[in-house]
Design a protein around this motif. Structure first.
Motif, PDB file in Angstrom:
ATOM      1  N   LEU A 271      33.120  45.696  44.087  1.00  0.00           N
ATOM      2  CA  LEU A 271      32.765  46.638  43.022  1.00  0.00           C
ATOM      3  C   LEU A 271      34.006  47.228  42.355  1.00  0.00           C
ATOM      4  O   LEU A 271      33.957  47.636  41.190  1.00  0.00           O
ATOM      5  CB  LEU A 271      31.880  47.766  43.572  1.00  0.00           C
ATOM      6  CG  LEU A 271      30.403  47.401  43.714  1.00  0.00           C
ATOM      7  CD1 LEU A 271      29.628  48.524  44.400  1.00  0.00           C
ATOM      8  CD2 LEU A 271      29.762  47.088  42.353  1.00  0.00           C
ATOM      9  N   GLN A 272      35.130  47.241  43.076  1.00  0.00           N
ATOM     10  CA  GLN A 272      36.370  47.705  42.431  1.00  0.00           C
ATOM     11  C   GLN A 272      36.739  46.788  41.272  1.00  0.00           C
ATOM     12  O   GLN A 272      37.258  47.218  40.258  1.00  0.00           O
ATOM     13  CB  GLN A 272      37.520  47.722  43.440  1.00  0.00           C
ATOM     14  CG  GLN A 272      37.529  48.993  44.255  1.00  0.00           C
ATOM     15  CD  GLN A 272      38.467  48.901  45.445  1.00  0.00           C
ATOM     16  OE1 GLN A 272      39.246  47.968  45.563  1.00  0.00           O
ATOM     17  NE2 GLN A 272      38.374  49.873  46.326  1.00  0.00           N
ATOM     18  N   ARG A 273      36.450  45.484  41.441  1.00  0.00           N
ATOM     19  CA  ARG A 273      36.722  44.530  40.354  1.00  0.00           C
ATOM     20  C   ARG A 273      35.820  44.842  39.153  1.00  0.00           C
ATOM     21  O   ARG A 273      36.233  44.725  38.004  1.00  0.00           O
ATOM     22  CB  ARG A 273      36.467  43.087  40.819  1.00  0.00           C
ATOM     23  CG  ARG A 273      37.307  42.632  41.994  1.00  0.00           C
ATOM     24  CD  ARG A 273      38.517  41.828  41.569  1.00  0.00           C
ATOM     25  NE  ARG A 273      38.256  40.860  40.520  1.00  0.00           N
ATOM     26  CZ  ARG A 273      37.771  39.624  40.715  1.00  0.00           C
ATOM     27  NH1 ARG A 273      37.497  39.211  41.934  1.00  0.00           N
ATOM     28  NH2 ARG A 273      37.590  38.815  39.702  1.00  0.00           N
ATOM     29  N   VAL A 274      34.569  45.236  39.430  1.00  0.00           N
ATOM     30  CA  VAL A 274      33.651  45.601  38.331  1.00  0.00           C
ATOM     31  C   VAL A 274      34.249  46.783  37.576  1.00  0.00           C
ATOM     32  O   VAL A 274      34.320  46.786  36.338  1.00  0.00           O
ATOM     33  CB  VAL A 274      32.248  45.970  38.875  1.00  0.00           C
ATOM     34  CG1 VAL A 274      31.324  46.377  37.738  1.00  0.00           C
ATOM     35  CG2 VAL A 274      31.649  44.824  39.668  1.00  0.00           C
ATOM     36  N   GLU A 275      34.676  47.765  38.348  1.00  0.00           N
ATOM     37  CA  GLU A 275      35.263  48.977  37.757  1.00  0.00           C
ATOM     38  C   GLU A 275      36.467  48.613  36.869  1.00  0.00           C
ATOM     39  O   GLU A 275      36.562  49.046  35.721  1.00  0.00           O
ATOM     40  CB  GLU A 275      35.690  49.897  38.904  1.00  0.00           C
ATOM     41  CG  GLU A 275      36.270  51.188  38.472  1.00  0.00           C
ATOM     42  CD  GLU A 275      35.446  52.374  38.984  1.00  0.00           C
ATOM     43  OE1 GLU A 275      34.791  52.246  40.040  1.00  0.00           O
ATOM     44  OE2 GLU A 275      35.472  53.411  38.295  1.00  0.00           O
ATOM     45  N   GLU A 276      37.379  47.785  37.402  1.00  0.00           N
ATOM     46  CA  GLU A 276      38.574  47.391  36.631  1.00  0.00           C
ATOM     47  C   GLU A 276      38.181  46.641  35.363  1.00  0.00           C
ATOM     48  O   GLU A 276      38.721  46.889  34.289  1.00  0.00           O
ATOM     49  CB  GLU A 276      39.478  46.473  37.481  1.00  0.00           C
ATOM     50  CG  GLU A 276      40.235  47.199  38.577  1.00  0.00           C
ATOM     51  CD  GLU A 276      40.694  46.235  39.676  1.00  0.00           C
ATOM     52  OE1 GLU A 276      41.001  46.734  40.774  1.00  0.00           O
ATOM     53  OE2 GLU A 276      40.711  44.995  39.468  1.00  0.00           O
ATOM     54  N   ASN A 277      37.233  45.726  35.510  1.00  0.00           N
ATOM     55  CA  ASN A 277      36.812  44.938  34.339  1.00  0.00           C
ATOM     56  C   ASN A 277      36.185  45.830  33.263  1.00  0.00           C
ATOM     57  O   ASN A 277      36.433  45.658  32.076  1.00  0.00           O
ATOM     58  CB  ASN A 277      35.815  43.856  34.762  1.00  0.00           C
ATOM     59  CG  ASN A 277      36.526  42.654  35.373  1.00  0.00           C
ATOM     60  OD1 ASN A 277      37.630  42.328  34.975  1.00  0.00           O
ATOM     61  ND2 ASN A 277      35.899  42.011  36.345  1.00  0.00           N
ATOM     62  N   LEU A 278      35.367  46.796  33.709  1.00  0.00           N
ATOM     63  CA  LEU A 278      34.731  47.698  32.733  1.00  0.00           C
ATOM     64  C   LEU A 278      35.766  48.594  32.061  1.00  0.00           C
ATOM     65  O   LEU A 278      35.680  48.867  30.867  1.00  0.00           O
ATOM     66  CB  LEU A 278      33.651  48.548  33.424  1.00  0.00           C
ATOM     67  CG  LEU A 278      32.402  47.786  33.873  1.00  0.00           C
ATOM     68  CD1 LEU A 278      31.532  48.668  34.771  1.00  0.00           C
ATOM     69  CD2 LEU A 278      31.588  47.318  32.668  1.00  0.00           C
ATOM     70  N   GLU A 279      36.754  49.042  32.831  1.00  0.00           N
ATOM     71  CA  GLU A 279      37.824  49.877  32.246  1.00  0.00           C
ATOM     72  C   GLU A 279      38.563  49.076  31.178  1.00  0.00           C
ATOM     73  O   GLU A 279      38.805  49.554  30.079  1.00  0.00           O
ATOM     74  CB  GLU A 279      38.840  50.315  33.325  1.00  0.00           C
ATOM     75  CG  GLU A 279      38.304  51.268  34.386  1.00  0.00           C
ATOM     76  CD  GLU A 279      38.111  52.690  33.870  1.00  0.00           C
ATOM     77  OE1 GLU A 279      38.454  52.962  32.720  1.00  0.00           O
ATOM     78  OE2 GLU A 279      37.570  53.515  34.660  1.00  0.00           O
ATOM     79  N   ARG A 280      38.944  47.836  31.536  1.00  0.00           N
ATOM     80  CA  ARG A 280      39.743  47.033  30.603  1.00  0.00           C
ATOM     81  C   ARG A 280      38.992  46.754  29.304  1.00  0.00           C
ATOM     82  O   ARG A 280      39.582  46.700  28.232  1.00  0.00           O
ATOM     83  CB  ARG A 280      40.143  45.696  31.269  1.00  0.00           C
ATOM     84  CG  ARG A 280      41.084  44.841  30.424  1.00  0.00           C
ATOM     85  CD  ARG A 280      41.503  43.577  31.138  1.00  0.00           C
ATOM     86  NE  ARG A 280      40.414  42.643  31.353  1.00  0.00           N
ATOM     87  CZ  ARG A 280      39.933  41.817  30.430  1.00  0.00           C
ATOM     88  NH1 ARG A 280      40.452  41.784  29.225  1.00  0.00           N
ATOM     89  NH2 ARG A 280      38.923  41.007  30.713  1.00  0.00           N
ATOM     90  N   THR A 281      37.676  46.598  29.407  1.00  0.00           N
ATOM     91  CA  THR A 281      36.893  46.241  28.217  1.00  0.00           C
ATOM     92  C   THR A 281      36.259  47.474  27.550  1.00  0.00           C
ATOM     93  O   THR A 281      35.402  47.332  26.675  1.00  0.00           O
ATOM     94  CB  THR A 281      35.784  45.227  28.594  1.00  0.00           C
ATOM     95  OG1 THR A 281      35.042  45.754  29.706  1.00  0.00           O
ATOM     96  CG2 THR A 281      36.366  43.880  28.982  1.00  0.00           C
ATOM     97  N   ASN A 282      36.677  48.645  27.994  1.00  0.00           N
ATOM     98  CA  ASN A 282      36.183  49.913  27.412  1.00  0.00           C
ATOM     99  C   ASN A 282      34.667  50.054  27.503  1.00  0.00           C
ATOM    100  O   ASN A 282      34.032  50.583  26.592  1.00  0.00           O
ATOM    101  CB  ASN A 282      36.611  50.036  25.941  1.00  0.00           C
ATOM    102  CG  ASN A 282      38.115  50.018  25.802  1.00  0.00           C
ATOM    103  OD1 ASN A 282      38.804  50.742  26.543  1.00  0.00           O
ATOM    104  ND2 ASN A 282      38.637  49.175  24.933  1.00  0.00           N
ATOM    105  N   LEU A 283      34.085  49.545  28.583  1.00  0.00           N
ATOM    106  CA  LEU A 283      32.627  49.632  28.745  1.00  0.00           C
ATOM    107  C   LEU A 283      32.244  50.514  29.938  1.00  0.00           C
ATOM    108  O   LEU A 283      31.064  50.618  30.281  1.00  0.00           O
ATOM    109  CB  LEU A 283      32.045  48.216  28.945  1.00  0.00           C
ATOM    110  CG  LEU A 283      32.108  47.293  27.726  1.00  0.00           C
ATOM    111  CD1 LEU A 283      31.863  45.832  28.126  1.00  0.00           C
ATOM    112  CD2 LEU A 283      31.083  47.730  26.677  1.00  0.00           C
ATOM    113  N   ARG A 284      33.246  51.147  30.553  1.00  0.00           N
ATOM    114  CA  ARG A 284      32.992  51.870  31.811  1.00  0.00           C
ATOM    115  C   ARG A 284      31.908  52.938  31.657  1.00  0.00           C
ATOM    116  O   ARG A 284      31.067  53.112  32.538  1.00  0.00           O
ATOM    117  CB  ARG A 284      34.310  52.494  32.311  1.00  0.00           C
ATOM    118  CG  ARG A 284      34.176  53.297  33.612  1.00  0.00           C
ATOM    119  CD  ARG A 284      33.811  52.401  34.771  1.00  0.00           C
ATOM    120  NE  ARG A 284      33.472  53.128  35.985  1.00  0.00           N
ATOM    121  CZ  ARG A 284      32.266  53.564  36.295  1.00  0.00           C
ATOM    122  NH1 ARG A 284      31.231  53.391  35.459  1.00  0.00           N
ATOM    123  NH2 ARG A 284      32.037  54.188  37.438  1.00  0.00           N
TER     124      ARG A 284
END
Ligand code: SAM
Length: 427
Positions: A271-284
């Motif tokens: 889930l940390q990867r989900v968090e990082e991916n959402l942060e990078r794509t501004n979708l968090r």
């Protein structure tokens, strides 16, 4: 010296994957020999290991005439260097003298392999001049025999052979663009081809170097992996559960459509990867992340739609992760159909009446795809909402008679193998 270090690093990656049962990505993180390389040496070490894993079974068949015992009985460093040598000669077209001298030098400089250097020299000198057995090995011998039988049972001989041939090619990199409206423009700027249902395709290479990575304009996602979320038909503001969400490729697609998204996965690390991916794509901000077992999770509301990308044998992604054929055995994959059915039945209880569930697995094995869906249709309060040819677009030839998708090489361009079924809650 550096030429032989790259051979040793490639062999070390093979030991980490095949003997210690890790993925190639994990091996590259862990191997100190590989980690110490830089620039082209590092790239070449990776290319040798990747080529060896991609065609491992064929390489072993190609080497067999030059060995008087099965390759499995050789000590791990010697076995790995033999395969690295064969991959250089038969797949990467490295000149014969470099294959023999640098691979044997790697053995001489490696304490664990030194005693095998004479044996390696003798075998590789023959192998670089005779690829007859390698060329004669059928495509399906890239896999262990048990897996060839599994895939032939699900896909037939020709279907399994086509999948094996696809695995021998280095895959391109597919991207999903966050804002569909910019896809055409981005494709032009980065020289990408449009494939599938709106994916962009570029040659594989340095991901972070492609324009828009840091700005989060796109993420890496195979063209077939992008289909399931497209079939959810979401209205902005609707509540969507992404069960089994990590690392979040499909979560980002759902969030980018404006849905209130809840991403559930039982692995806190993933889930940390989900968090990082959402942060990078501004979708968090659009996504609530929940660490839970989706079989027992009980949210306060029901969803308008659910995506269930269930854990599976992942044999549809072997062209990207060929080591998966060798580090998993029949016992490792036996449990999946039961787990998948339990997850699908749990999902049926979490969606509103008339709400949609898209079930998908990245494997072509029938018992994890069509059979799980058939079992759920018996008593889980679900009916099939068949996928239409119009929705499937370039994947229309992958539609089954029942209206599910089984994406295989028949679609005319290379992509992963997914089984995808759309279901609706009846009451
Ligand atoms: C195929 S991967 C999902 C890939 C993801 N949907 C994507 O597109 O990036 C399967 C995921 O299911 C998770 N998983 C397995 N069993 C689970 C369960 N019972 N509840 C929740 N998550 C589970 C695993 O941790 C893994 O991250």
């Amino acid at each position: 010296m550096s030429a032989s270090r790259s051979r040793q690093a490639a062999a070390d990656l093979l030991i980490e994957t095949l003997d210690n049962r890790r993925t190639l990505d994990e091996a590259m993180e862990l191997s100190e020999t590989y980690g110490a390389l830089t620039g082209p040496d590092r790239g070449f070490a990776r290319a040798m290991a990747s080529a060896a894993l991609r065609q491992l079974g064929r390489i072993d068949k190609g080497l067999a005439p030059f060995l008087n015992r099965p390759i499995e009985t050789a000590v791990p460093p010697a076995r790995a260097l033999l395969r690295v040598g064969a991959a250089q000669s038969w797949i990467l077209d490295t000149p014969a003298h470099a294959v023999v001298s640098e691979t044997v030098n790697a053995a001489k400089q490696w304490a664990r392999a030194r005693s095998a250097s004479g044996f390696l020299n003798a075998v590789l000198r023959k192998a670089v001049n005779d690829r007859t057995a390698f060329d004669a090995a059928p495509a399906t011998s890239v896999w262990p025999d048990w897996l060839t039988v599994e895939l032939m049972t699900s896909l037939g001989v020709e279907g399994a052979s086509a999948l094996a041939r696809l695995q021998m090619e280095e895959p391109d990199l597919d991207l999903t663009v966050r804002d569909e409206g910019f896809a055409e423009d981005l494709a032009k700027r980065i020289g990408a081809k449009r494939v599938g249902l709106g994916s962009l395709r570029v040659a594989s290479g340095d991901v972070a170097g492609v324009e828009g990575y840091r700005a989060g304009d796109w993420w890496v996602q195979d063209a077939a992996a992008a289909i399931p979320a497209q079939l959810l038909d979401i209205e902005p503001g609707q509540t969507v559960f992404d069960l089994c969400a990590a690392p979040g490729g499909k979560t980002m697609q759902i969030a980018a459509k404006g849905a209130k998204t809840i991403a559930v996965d039982r692995s806190k690390t993933r889930l940390q990867r989900v968090e990082e991916n959402l942060e990078r794509t501004n979708l968090r901000e659009a996504v609530e992340i929940v660490a839970a077992n989706a079989e027992t999770w009980s949210p306060d509301t029901l969803a308008d739609a659910i995506l269930l990308d269930a854990p599976c044998s992942a044999f549809g992604t072997l062209r990207r992760h060929p080591e998966g054929a060798w580090i998993k055995g029949p016992d490792d994959i036996a449990r999946f159909p039961e787990v998948q059915l339990r997850l699908l039945k749990a999902a049926a209880g979490l969606v509103k009446p008339d709400g949609t569930i898209v079930y998908c697995v990245c494997t072509p094995l029938k018992r994890e795809g069509a059979d799980v869906v058939a079992a759920a249709l018996k008593d889980a309060g679900l009916e099939r909402a068949p996928i239409t040819a119009e929705e499937a677009g370039p994947f229309a030839s992958a539609l089954t008679g029942a209206g599910d998708l089984l994406t295989l090489p028949q679609d005319g361009f290379a992509h992963d193998a997914f089984y995808i079924s759309r279901l609706r809650r009846t009451a």
